[in-house]
Design a protein around this motif. Structure first.
Motif, PDB file in Angstrom:
ATOM      1  N   LEU A   1       0.850  -1.209  -0.045  1.00 49.15           N
ATOM      2  CA  LEU A   1      -0.065  -0.038  -0.105  1.00 49.15           C
ATOM      3  C   LEU A   1       0.841   1.302   0.058  1.00 49.15           C
ATOM      4  O   LEU A   1       0.492   2.283  -0.789  1.00 49.15           O
ATOM      5  CB  LEU A   1      -0.767   0.047   1.139  1.00 49.15           C
ATOM      6  N   LYS A   2       1.973   1.259   0.928  1.00 52.50           N
ATOM      7  CA  LYS A   2       2.683   2.502   0.838  1.00 52.50           C
ATOM      8  C   LYS A   2       3.565   2.759  -0.404  1.00 52.50           C
ATOM      9  O   LYS A   2       3.549   3.848  -1.167  1.00 52.50           O
ATOM     10  CB  LYS A   2       3.884   2.204   1.940  1.00 52.50           C
ATOM     11  N   SER A   3       3.947   1.484  -1.174  1.00 55.08           N
ATOM     12  CA  SER A   3       4.504   1.597  -2.425  1.00 55.08           C
ATOM     13  C   SER A   3       3.719   2.314  -3.427  1.00 55.08           C
ATOM     14  O   SER A   3       3.974   3.030  -4.079  1.00 55.08           O
ATOM     15  CB  SER A   3       5.189   0.180  -2.707  1.00 55.08           C
ATOM     16  N   GLU A   4       2.481   1.874  -3.323  1.00 53.16           N
ATOM     17  CA  GLU A   4       1.517   2.220  -4.344  1.00 53.16           C
ATOM     18  C   GLU A   4       1.113   3.754  -4.224  1.00 53.16           C
ATOM     19  O   GLU A   4       1.064   4.503  -5.306  1.00 53.16           O
ATOM     20  CB  GLU A   4       0.091   1.517  -4.169  1.00 53.16           C
ATOM     21  N   GLU A   5       1.114   4.100  -3.028  1.00 54.34           N
ATOM     22  CA  GLU A   5       0.753   5.375  -2.480  1.00 54.34           C
ATOM     23  C   GLU A   5       2.097   6.304  -3.068  1.00 54.34           C
ATOM     24  O   GLU A   5       1.603   7.694  -3.532  1.00 54.34           O
ATOM     25  CB  GLU A   5       0.613   5.698  -1.219  1.00 54.34           C
ATOM     26  N   GLU A   6       3.337   6.084  -2.953  1.00 57.78           N
ATOM     27  CA  GLU A   6       4.363   6.776  -3.285  1.00 57.78           C
ATOM     28  C   GLU A   6       4.410   6.838  -4.666  1.00 57.78           C
ATOM     29  O   GLU A   6       4.606   7.965  -5.301  1.00 57.78           O
ATOM     30  CB  GLU A   6       5.821   6.151  -2.655  1.00 57.78           C
ATOM     31  N   ASN A   7       3.982   5.822  -5.355  1.00 59.29           N
ATOM     32  CA  ASN A   7       4.092   5.850  -7.098  1.00 59.29           C
ATOM     33  C   ASN A   7       3.089   6.740  -7.424  1.00 59.29           C
ATOM     34  O   ASN A   7       3.146   7.491  -8.150  1.00 59.29           O
ATOM     35  CB  ASN A   7       3.765   4.319  -7.484  1.00 59.29           C
ATOM     36  N   PHE A   8       1.919   6.687  -6.869  1.00 67.13           N
ATOM     37  CA  PHE A   8       0.870   7.790  -7.040  1.00 67.13           C
ATOM     38  C   PHE A   8       1.150   9.074  -6.933  1.00 67.13           C
ATOM     39  O   PHE A   8       0.895   9.870  -8.010  1.00 67.13           O
ATOM     40  CB  PHE A   8      -0.461   7.496  -6.333  1.00 67.13           C
ATOM     41  N   VAL A   9       1.986   9.482  -5.782  1.00 68.31           N
ATOM     42  CA  VAL A   9       2.484  10.855  -5.666  1.00 68.31           C
ATOM     43  C   VAL A   9       3.452  11.400  -6.617  1.00 68.31           C
ATOM     44  O   VAL A   9       3.603  12.286  -7.087  1.00 68.31           O
ATOM     45  CB  VAL A   9       2.982  11.132  -3.977  1.00 68.31           C
ATOM     46  N   LYS A  10       4.449  10.337  -7.056  1.00 72.74           N
ATOM     47  CA  LYS A  10       5.361  10.519  -8.040  1.00 72.74           C
ATOM     48  C   LYS A  10       4.619  10.875  -9.323  1.00 72.74           C
ATOM     49  O   LYS A  10       5.280  11.777  -9.967  1.00 72.74           O
ATOM     50  CB  LYS A  10       6.277   9.555  -7.927  1.00 72.74           C
ATOM     51  N   ASN A  11       3.820   9.987  -9.804  1.00 71.91           N
ATOM     52  CA  ASN A  11       3.259  10.090 -11.141  1.00 71.91           C
ATOM     53  C   ASN A  11       2.404  11.337 -11.034  1.00 71.91           C
ATOM     54  O   ASN A  11       2.305  12.334 -12.022  1.00 71.91           O
ATOM     55  CB  ASN A  11       2.161   9.015 -11.246  1.00 71.91           C
ATOM     56  N   PHE A  12       1.951  11.875  -9.897  1.00 71.32           N
ATOM     57  CA  PHE A  12       1.031  13.168 -10.078  1.00 71.32           C
ATOM     58  C   PHE A  12       2.091  14.203 -10.151  1.00 71.32           C
ATOM     59  O   PHE A  12       1.835  15.175 -10.663  1.00 71.32           O
ATOM     60  CB  PHE A  12       0.246  13.487  -8.585  1.00 71.32           C
ATOM     61  N   GLY A  13       3.100  14.289  -9.451  1.00 69.19           N
ATOM     62  CA  GLY A  13       4.153  15.187  -9.467  1.00 69.19           C
ATOM     63  C   GLY A  13       4.913  15.338 -11.015  1.00 69.19           C
ATOM     64  O   GLY A  13       5.076  16.398 -11.492  1.00 69.19           O
ATOM     65  N   LYS A  14       5.009  14.113 -11.384  1.00 66.93           N
ATOM     66  CA  LYS A  14       5.259  13.976 -12.979  1.00 66.93           C
ATOM     67  C   LYS A  14       4.363  14.898 -13.818  1.00 66.93           C
ATOM     68  O   LYS A  14       4.798  15.657 -14.858  1.00 66.93           O
ATOM     69  CB  LYS A  14       5.522  12.907 -13.422  1.00 66.93           C
ATOM     70  N   LYS A  15       3.006  14.784 -13.576  1.00 68.19           N
ATOM     71  CA  LYS A  15       2.014  15.173 -14.348  1.00 68.19           C
ATOM     72  C   LYS A  15       2.198  16.773 -14.465  1.00 68.19           C
ATOM     73  O   LYS A  15       1.972  17.583 -15.199  1.00 68.19           O
ATOM     74  CB  LYS A  15       0.595  14.622 -13.920  1.00 68.19           C
ATOM     75  N   ILE A  16       2.047  17.223 -12.968  1.00 67.04           N
ATOM     76  CA  ILE A  16       2.094  18.507 -12.823  1.00 67.04           C
ATOM     77  C   ILE A  16       3.323  19.448 -13.454  1.00 67.04           C
ATOM     78  O   ILE A  16       2.983  20.249 -14.294  1.00 67.04           O
ATOM     79  CB  ILE A  16       2.138  18.867 -11.273  1.00 67.04           C
ATOM     80  N   ARG A  17       4.636  18.654 -13.385  1.00 67.85           N
ATOM     81  CA  ARG A  17       5.614  19.414 -14.189  1.00 67.85           C
ATOM     82  C   ARG A  17       5.457  19.348 -15.726  1.00 67.85           C
ATOM     83  O   ARG A  17       5.699  20.311 -16.416  1.00 67.85           O
ATOM     84  CB  ARG A  17       6.935  18.504 -13.769  1.00 67.85           C
ATOM     85  N   GLU A  18       4.848  18.069 -15.960  1.00 70.87           N
ATOM     86  CA  GLU A  18       4.759  18.214 -17.623  1.00 70.87           C
ATOM     87  C   GLU A  18       3.512  19.003 -18.199  1.00 70.87           C
ATOM     88  O   GLU A  18       4.105  19.859 -19.165  1.00 70.87           O
ATOM     89  CB  GLU A  18       4.138  16.696 -17.812  1.00 70.87           C
ATOM     90  N   ILE A  19       2.530  19.344 -17.373  1.00 75.80           N
ATOM     91  CA  ILE A  19       1.707  20.323 -17.875  1.00 75.80           C
ATOM     92  C   ILE A  19       2.295  21.605 -17.647  1.00 75.80           C
ATOM     93  O   ILE A  19       1.905  22.566 -18.409  1.00 75.80           O
ATOM     94  CB  ILE A  19       0.276  20.001 -16.916  1.00 75.80           C
ATOM     95  N   ARG A  20       2.839  21.852 -16.323  1.00 75.73           N
ATOM     96  CA  ARG A  20       3.268  23.258 -16.238  1.00 75.73           C
ATOM     97  C   ARG A  20       4.301  23.797 -17.411  1.00 75.73           C
ATOM     98  O   ARG A  20       4.166  24.873 -17.881  1.00 75.73           O
ATOM     99  CB  ARG A  20       4.028  23.291 -14.985  1.00 75.73           C
ATOM    100  N   ILE A  21       5.204  22.776 -17.762  1.00 80.58           N
ATOM    101  CA  ILE A  21       6.163  23.035 -18.906  1.00 80.58           C
ATOM    102  C   ILE A  21       5.538  23.207 -20.108  1.00 80.58           C
ATOM    103  O   ILE A  21       5.897  24.244 -20.985  1.00 80.58           O
ATOM    104  CB  ILE A  21       7.657  22.109 -18.835  1.00 80.58           C
ATOM    105  N   LYS A  22       4.519  22.328 -20.450  1.00 81.16           N
ATOM    106  CA  LYS A  22       3.852  22.583 -21.712  1.00 81.16           C
ATOM    107  C   LYS A  22       3.111  23.689 -21.664  1.00 81.16           C
ATOM    108  O   LYS A  22       3.010  24.305 -22.916  1.00 81.16           O
ATOM    109  CB  LYS A  22       2.730  21.450 -21.701  1.00 81.16           C
ATOM    110  N   ASN A  23       2.604  24.419 -20.612  1.00 79.57           N
ATOM    111  CA  ASN A  23       1.997  25.696 -20.696  1.00 79.57           C
ATOM    112  C   ASN A  23       3.004  26.890 -20.472  1.00 79.57           C
ATOM    113  O   ASN A  23       2.646  27.960 -20.381  1.00 79.57           O
ATOM    114  CB  ASN A  23       0.960  25.690 -19.603  1.00 79.57           C
ATOM    115  N   MET A  24       4.284  26.372 -20.493  1.00 81.06           N
ATOM    116  CA  MET A  24       5.302  27.556 -20.357  1.00 81.06           C
ATOM    117  C   MET A  24       5.093  28.358 -19.071  1.00 81.06           C
ATOM    118  O   MET A  24       5.360  29.557 -19.204  1.00 81.06           O
ATOM    119  CB  MET A  24       5.376  28.429 -21.444  1.00 81.06           C
ATOM    120  N   LEU A  25       4.747  27.694 -17.652  1.00 78.61           N
ATOM    121  CA  LEU A  25       4.666  28.373 -16.741  1.00 78.61           C
ATOM    122  C   LEU A  25       5.902  28.153 -15.936  1.00 78.61           C
ATOM    123  O   LEU A  25       6.344  26.902 -15.766  1.00 78.61           O
ATOM    124  CB  LEU A  25       3.420  27.906 -15.939  1.00 78.61           C
ATOM    125  N   SER A  26       6.151  29.156 -15.175  1.00 82.72           N
ATOM    126  CA  SER A  26       7.211  28.997 -14.294  1.00 82.72           C
ATOM    127  C   SER A  26       6.652  28.385 -12.835  1.00 82.72           C
ATOM    128  O   SER A  26       5.433  28.272 -12.784  1.00 82.72           O
ATOM    129  CB  SER A  26       8.025  30.278 -13.917  1.00 82.72           C
TER     130      SER A  26
END
Length: 81
Positions: free
Chosen positions: A12-37
């Motif tokens: 469960l802990k591993s799944e939660e950590e993976n979820f948080v990591k994937n969420f972080g990657k998605k935030i960064r991906e979208i921020r860069i795509k939208n050219m936001l600092s």
């Protein structure tokens, strides 16, 4: 009340950590795509955006809403990973 074995807790802990990591990657991906600092993204503290992208912290539903609005996407899209 059901108790988890150590093995089940680790999964469960591993799944939660993976979820948080994937969420972080998605935030960064979208921020860069939208050219936001990080500073301009969602009007939340710059260190919080960086820590979310690096999966160092969890966030609130309020921050998720702000991130989605700043990126001009739906909240649902932030979880599409």
């Amino acid at each position: 009340m059901k108790f988890l074995s150590n093995h089940q807790f680790y999964i469960l802990k591993s799944e939660e950590e993976n979820f948080v990591k994937n969420f972080g990657k998605k935030i960064r991906e979208i921020r860069i795509k939208n050219m936001l600092s990080q500073e301009m993204h969602a009007n939340i503290p710059i260190n919080q955006v960086g820590r979310l992208e690096r999966a160092e912290i969890n966030t609130t539903i309020n921050s998720v809403f702000k991130l989605a609005n700043a990126s001009h996407i739906s909240v649902k899209d932030l979880f599409d990973f």
